[in-house]
Design a protein around this motif. Structure first.
Motif, mmCIF file in Angstrom:
data_model
loop_
_atom_site.group_PDB
_atom_site.id
_atom_site.type_symbol
_atom_site.label_atom_id
_atom_site.label_comp_id
_atom_site.label_asym_id
_atom_site.label_seq_id
_atom_site.Cartn_x
_atom_site.Cartn_y
_atom_site.Cartn_z
ATOM 1 N N ALA A 52 0.808 -1.224 0.000
ATOM 2 C CA ALA A 52 0.000 0.000 0.000
ATOM 3 C C ALA A 52 0.828 1.254 0.000
ATOM 4 O O ALA A 52 0.387 2.306 -0.431
ATOM 5 N N ASN A 53 2.044 1.142 0.500
ATOM 6 C CA ASN A 53 2.873 2.350 0.591
ATOM 7 C C ASN A 53 3.776 2.525 -0.618
ATOM 8 O O ASN A 53 4.737 3.265 -0.568
ATOM 9 N N ALA A 54 3.484 1.853 -1.728
ATOM 10 C CA ALA A 54 4.355 1.948 -2.908
ATOM 11 C C ALA A 54 4.404 3.365 -3.436
ATOM 12 O O ALA A 54 5.454 3.849 -3.849
ATOM 13 N N THR A 55 3.253 4.042 -3.435
ATOM 14 C CA THR A 55 3.236 5.405 -3.969
ATOM 15 C C THR A 55 4.107 6.327 -3.139
ATOM 16 O O THR A 55 4.855 7.149 -3.659
ATOM 17 N N SER A 56 4.031 6.186 -1.811
ATOM 18 C CA SER A 56 4.838 7.042 -0.943
ATOM 19 C C SER A 56 6.326 6.794 -1.137
ATOM 20 O O SER A 56 7.117 7.725 -1.240
ATOM 21 N N VAL A 57 6.707 5.506 -1.179
ATOM 22 C CA VAL A 57 8.120 5.184 -1.377
ATOM 23 C C VAL A 57 8.596 5.663 -2.742
ATOM 24 O O VAL A 57 9.687 6.192 -2.900
ATOM 25 N N PHE A 58 7.732 5.495 -3.745
ATOM 26 C CA PHE A 58 8.085 5.934 -5.095
ATOM 27 C C PHE A 58 8.385 7.431 -5.124
ATOM 28 O O PHE A 58 9.377 7.879 -5.673
ATOM 29 N N HIS A 59 7.504 8.213 -4.487
ATOM 30 C CA HIS A 59 7.682 9.673 -4.538
ATOM 31 C C HIS A 59 8.923 10.093 -3.778
ATOM 32 O O HIS A 59 9.674 10.953 -4.238
ATOM 33 N N SER A 114 8.362 21.382 -3.229
ATOM 34 C CA SER A 114 7.558 20.850 -4.326
ATOM 35 C C SER A 114 7.733 19.341 -4.466
ATOM 36 O O SER A 114 6.776 18.619 -4.769
ATOM 37 N N ALA A 115 8.946 18.844 -4.213
ATOM 38 C CA ALA A 115 9.230 17.424 -4.393
ATOM 39 C C ALA A 115 8.690 16.568 -3.253
ATOM 40 O O ALA A 115 8.256 15.432 -3.483
ATOM 41 N N PHE A 116 8.679 17.081 -2.017
ATOM 42 C CA PHE A 116 8.424 16.217 -0.864
ATOM 43 C C PHE A 116 7.184 16.574 -0.054
ATOM 44 O O PHE A 116 6.893 15.893 0.923
ATOM 45 N N VAL A 117 6.434 17.611 -0.429
ATOM 46 C CA VAL A 117 5.243 17.934 0.355
ATOM 47 C C VAL A 117 4.208 16.818 0.230
ATOM 48 O O VAL A 117 3.472 16.532 1.189
ATOM 49 N N TYR A 118 4.147 16.163 -0.923
ATOM 50 C CA TYR A 118 3.218 15.040 -1.078
ATOM 51 C C TYR A 118 3.591 13.907 -0.121
ATOM 52 O O TYR A 118 2.729 13.369 0.595
ATOM 53 N N SER A 119 4.869 13.532 -0.098
ATOM 54 C CA SER A 119 5.302 12.450 0.785
ATOM 55 C C SER A 119 5.091 12.807 2.254
ATOM 56 O O SER A 119 4.707 11.956 3.060
ATOM 57 N N TYR A 120 5.324 14.075 2.608
ATOM 58 C CA TYR A 120 5.103 14.513 3.986
ATOM 59 C C TYR A 120 3.626 14.392 4.362
ATOM 60 O O TYR A 120 3.293 13.962 5.473
ATOM 61 N N ALA A 121 2.745 14.760 3.432
ATOM 62 C CA ALA A 121 1.318 14.771 3.755
ATOM 63 C C ALA A 121 0.763 13.366 3.967
ATOM 64 O O ALA A 121 -0.088 13.153 4.842
#
Length: 509
Positions: free
Chosen positions: A176-183, A324-331
């Motif tokens: 389930a966390n593939a998207t987070s690790v990918f980003h 810009s690169a990591f706000v998605y992963s942080y959220a």
């Protein structure tokens, strides 16, 4: 009132080159933001793993930095500058058209390296030419220039979005966390094996999804067509200036009555100061700046101003890239645990408010001094990160803070460039040094923040922002100190044209 008349007269005289330089920065923005939303499709297209596809980011950023340093080579004549812009903007269209045919990650990285070189050249040459034309009145025109970066960066993800594949090329047993690790891993260029899903390590052996690749190809071809008028505009300017081989050299046109009045108007007292011969006129490329002959007799504050201004932009542009690169992963990480679809709006919100801030800065910069705008920007960055740190468990504050940070960072670069060039009286290497410093910061801080984020957890993302924002404010205070130390450059008579009235006709053809 007199200042507005003068600026409008300058704009009328240089309308076509000004519009052309603004348009090439639209190409820059269009090319800088498309990788993020299309990277998963490109990963499927090239059948590459995460560490392999991350080299695409590195190749673009590294060559952007290299192109920024080399861009000053083309400053010596107007013809060189315009041909460099024509070649660079055309190369960006060719890159967009070629990407769908890149079925190997090494080929894709090479194509993006070419795009990075073109972007770096555009960054240096367009900034340099606008400062040459408008000099002390360049602040508002630089704000418009960088508004077009944000506009292009906002537009490219919107173009790509309808063509992105909703099907995942990862097999069904992906975690389930593939998207987070990918980003988080796409910028770092490396992964810890224990944090990587098994499916990602076996991705190169998977069959590629031809349908997905075909659909996202349309997005790249649309962007190539949208960008195509830009090199045509540069070519038209070359033709108008009689710089094409098929066009004879033209005689300078007579000035109109209004322009003649502006040309013969006595300069303001602050602009009548002359430049010592030891300060070489014009803007040098990075390698020419490092020649020993350029350092003879200059005060230490001359170097200090270059260095501290570049360090401010190293921090602020680096924070722009890192956020810009990591706000998605942080959220999506704890404690916020925002849904993936909702978190996907954060980068768009960030770039949207950067664009809005640059639009607002256009009228504001004509009434507020660049040094004041830089102060407001840097203080806004520090204050926003502190608020995000205090309310780190609140999703609403994350969205509000993202918008506030975009506004705060929006006009930092053009304001700092206008301020530094004004302090140095448009001599030295400020444009090239600042562009290079900002490029290094964007590349280094993304890697550094990403490494700390992966090692220490999501909370370190905001702590890094506070630290680097505080360093930017510290370097800004040092810049003010060195400005006060810097001696006036008024040691002899001069024939320099005042108030930026040097037109394109004065450049060597």
């Amino acid at each position: 009132m007199g200042c507005d008349v003068r600026v409008s007269g300058l704009l009328r005289r240089n309308l076509q080159p000004t519009l052309t330089y603004w348009s090439v920065f639209f190409s820059f923005g269009l090319c800088i933001a498309f990788l993020g939303p299309t990277l998963l499709d490109l990963r499927c297209q090239t059948r590459s793993s995460l560490p392999e596809i991350s080299w695409v980011f590195f190749s673009q950023q590294f060559c952007l930095l290299l192109g920024s340093a080399l861009g000053g080579v083309f400053k010596r004549t107007l013809a060189q500058s315009l041909w460099a812009l024509f070649t660079s903007s055309l190369a960006i269209s060719l890159v967009f058209a070629t990407i769908p045919f890149c079925r190997d990650v090494e080929v894709l990285a090479s194509v993006m390296a070419l795009a990075g070189l073109a972007m770096g050249c555009i960054d240096t040459v367009a900034n340099m030419q606008l400062v040459r034309i408008y000099q002390k009145d360049s602040a508002v025109f630089l704000q418009v220039l960088h508004f077009f970066v944000g506009f292009g960066a906002l537009l490219s993800p919107l173009i790509a979005d309808p063509f992105l594949s909703e099907a995942n090329c990862l097999p069904a047993n992906s975690t389930a966390n593939a998207t987070s690790v990918f980003h988080a891993s796409r910028v770092l260029g490396r992964q810890h094996p224990e944090a990587q899903p098994r499916s990602n390590r076996t991705l190169p052996g998977l069959p590629s999804q031809d349908g997905a690749g075909t659909r996202v190809s349309y997005a790249f071809w649309i962007m190539a067509l949208i960008n195509l008028p830009v090199p045509l505009a540069v070519l038209h300017l070359l033709s108008k200036e009689r710089l094409l081989a098929c066009c004879p050299q033209r005689r300078p046109l007579l000035l109109s009555a209004d322009e003649l009045t502006l040309e013969t108007q006595p300069p303001e007292k602050e602009d009548a100061s002359s430049l010592s011969p030891k300060f070489h006129p014009g803007h040098e490329d990075l390698f020419s700046c490092c020649q020993r002959k350029n350092f003879r007799g200059v005060p230490s504050s001359f170097f200090a101003i270059h260095i501290t201004a570049a360090l401010v932009l190293f921090m602020t542009d680096g924070l722009t890239g890192a956020y810009s690169a990591f706000v998605y992963s942080y959220a999506v990480e704890k404690p916020l645990s925002v849904g993936h679809k909702v978190a996907g709006y954060l980068p768009s919100l960030f770039w949207g408010f950067i664009t809005l801030g640059r639009l607002i800065s256009i009228p504001v910069s004509s009434r507020v001094k660049p040094v004041t705008m830089v102060f407001i920007n840097v203080v806004g960055v520090v204050a926003t990160y502190l608020v995000l740190l205090v309310f780190s468990h609140n999703v609403v504050f994350l969205f509000v803070g993202t918008a506030s940070l975009g506004l705060s960072l929006s006009s930092t670069f053009p304001s700092m460039l206008a301020y530094t060039e004004d302090v140095l009286q448009y001599r030295g290497c400020a444009t090239t040094v600042l562009v290079t410093g900002a490029g290094i910061g964007e590349m280094v801080l993304q890697m550094l923040v990403g490494s700390i984020f992966q090692a220490q957890g999501s909370y370190s993302f905001l702590v890094c922002g506070v630290i680097f924002g505080g360093l930017a404010f510290t370097f800004y205070i040092l810049l003010l100190f060195f400005h006060r130390m810097h001696p006036g450059l008024s040691s002899g008579p001069t024939r320099d044209k005042a108030l930026g009235m040097e037109s394109l006709e004065s450049y060597q053809r």
